[in-house]
Design an enzyme around this catalytic site. Sequence first.
Site, PDB file in Angstrom:
ATOM      1  CG  ASN A 152       1.044  -5.949  -4.097  1.00 38.10           C
ATOM      2  OD1 ASN A 152      -0.069  -6.458  -4.262  1.00 38.10           O
ATOM      3  ND2 ASN A 152       2.170  -6.648  -4.172  1.00 38.10           N
TER       4      ASN A 152
ATOM      5  CE  LYS B  31       2.876  -8.080  -0.832  1.00 39.30           C
ATOM      6  NZ  LYS B  31       4.100  -8.521  -0.213  1.00 39.30           N
TER       7      LYS B  31
ATOM      8  CG  HIS C  95       5.326  -9.372  -6.022  1.00 42.04           C
ATOM      9  ND1 HIS C  95       5.625 -10.229  -4.994  1.00 42.04           N
ATOM     10  CD2 HIS C  95       5.234  -8.140  -5.480  1.00 42.04           C
ATOM     11  CE1 HIS C  95       5.712  -9.530  -3.870  1.00 42.04           C
ATOM     12  NE2 HIS C  95       5.480  -8.259  -4.133  1.00 42.04           N
TER      13      HIS C  95
ATOM     14  CD  GLU D  61       4.398 -11.714  -1.860  1.00 44.17           C
ATOM     15  OE1 GLU D  61       3.296 -11.437  -2.372  1.00 44.17           O
ATOM     16  OE2 GLU D  61       4.893 -11.060  -0.915  1.00 44.17           O
TER      17      GLU D  61
ATOM     18  CD  GLU E 183       8.138  -5.168  -4.305  1.00 44.71           C
ATOM     19  OE1 GLU E 183       7.431  -4.323  -3.749  1.00 44.71           O
ATOM     20  OE2 GLU E 183       7.769  -6.342  -4.482  1.00 44.71           O
TER      21      GLU E 183
ATOM     22  N   GLY F 244       7.828  -7.813   3.721  1.00 38.70           N
ATOM     23  CA  GLY F 244       7.034  -8.364   4.819  1.00 38.70           C
ATOM     24  C   GLY F 244       7.861  -8.715   6.048  1.00 38.70           C
TER      25      GLY F 244
ATOM     26  CB  SER G 102       9.782  -3.325   5.416  1.00 39.15           C
ATOM     27  OG  SER G 102       9.630  -4.737   5.555  1.00 39.15           O
TER      28      SER G 102
HETATM   29  P1  13P Z   1       5.656  -5.149   2.378  1.00 38.13           P
HETATM   30  O1  13P Z   1       5.440  -3.665   2.227  1.00 38.13           O
HETATM   31  O2  13P Z   1       4.574  -5.819   3.184  1.00 38.13           O
HETATM   32  O3  13P Z   1       7.036  -5.454   2.839  1.00 38.13           O
HETATM   33  O4  13P Z   1       5.508  -5.775   0.900  1.00 38.13           O
HETATM   34  C1  13P Z   1       6.220  -5.231  -0.150  1.00 38.13           C
HETATM   35  C2  13P Z   1       5.724  -5.790  -1.419  1.00 38.13           C
HETATM   36  O5  13P Z   1       5.889  -6.963  -1.702  1.00 38.13           O
HETATM   37  C3  13P Z   1       4.999  -4.890  -2.336  1.00 38.13           C
HETATM   38  O6  13P Z   1       4.812  -5.462  -3.574  1.00 38.13           O
END
Ligand code: 13P
Length: 256
Positions: A9, A11, A96, A98, A168, A174, A214
């Site tokens: 992903n 983003k 997601h 976010e 997640e 992150g 992560s």
């Molecule tokens: P990270 O791998 O940067 O922690 O992000 C995970 C994520 O949100 C994947 O959709």
Amino acid sequence: MRKKILAANWKMNLTHSEAESYLETFLSEIGQVNDVEIVIIPPFTAIPALVSASEKVAFLRIGAQNMHWEKNGAFTGEVSATMLRALYVKYVIIGHSERRMLFGETDEIVNRKVRSALDAGLRPILCVGESLHERDSGEVEEVLRRQLRKGLENVVEKDLSEIVVAYEPCWAIGTGRSATPVEAEQSHAFIRSDLSELFGATAADRVRIQYGGSVKPENAEDLMRQKNIDGALIGGASLDPRSFARIIWRAEAALA
Ligand code: 13P
């Protein structure tokens, strides 16, 4: 046997030309892949370039990060499932954290999107996961149950095999602080048991449940060895094609 699915992903990162050079490096690094499925999920603008550059690569699919639930109409700035399907997109991330936190997506919106994706022949990657506060207050199962049940409302058993669930936990996204394999497995097992209550054990057993938060080359293998972890959704560490390739190798090592 559920085939593991490793998805990048990106983003809001990488232009379409950066995406093309990424893919070149990634493909020469990874060589042939047989035992796992790989998905790259770029911003919308890089989808056409990646789809055409990966046409002949059987193990790789391209996904999208979001979509609107209507087929078309006066929804400025939005993209529909039909439009994504027309680009040969196969997977779409829905719900997601976010999008839930920054763009106000509710479980009801998530559900509309899931059903619209299925109608258009796209495979939803339905994201669920608790916040740190919810974890500290012992609400993990309650949150996961609510997100699953609402997210999958009016989805029928025969469509369940099209769906991937991504667990997640928000506190692991992150932050560099991944869930431990044991913590992740606990939630994954819970998700499968809840799916089993909803759709029956056979259907639930076929659903792939990815872990996200992560994931990096150093922790991928231990996570992928867990019984109910069927892949990963990777953010930051997937932005470097070599590190994404290393994660895939660790996932393949976990199969041995
Ligand atoms: P990270 O791998 O940067 O922690 O992000 C995970 C994520 O949100 C994947 O959709």
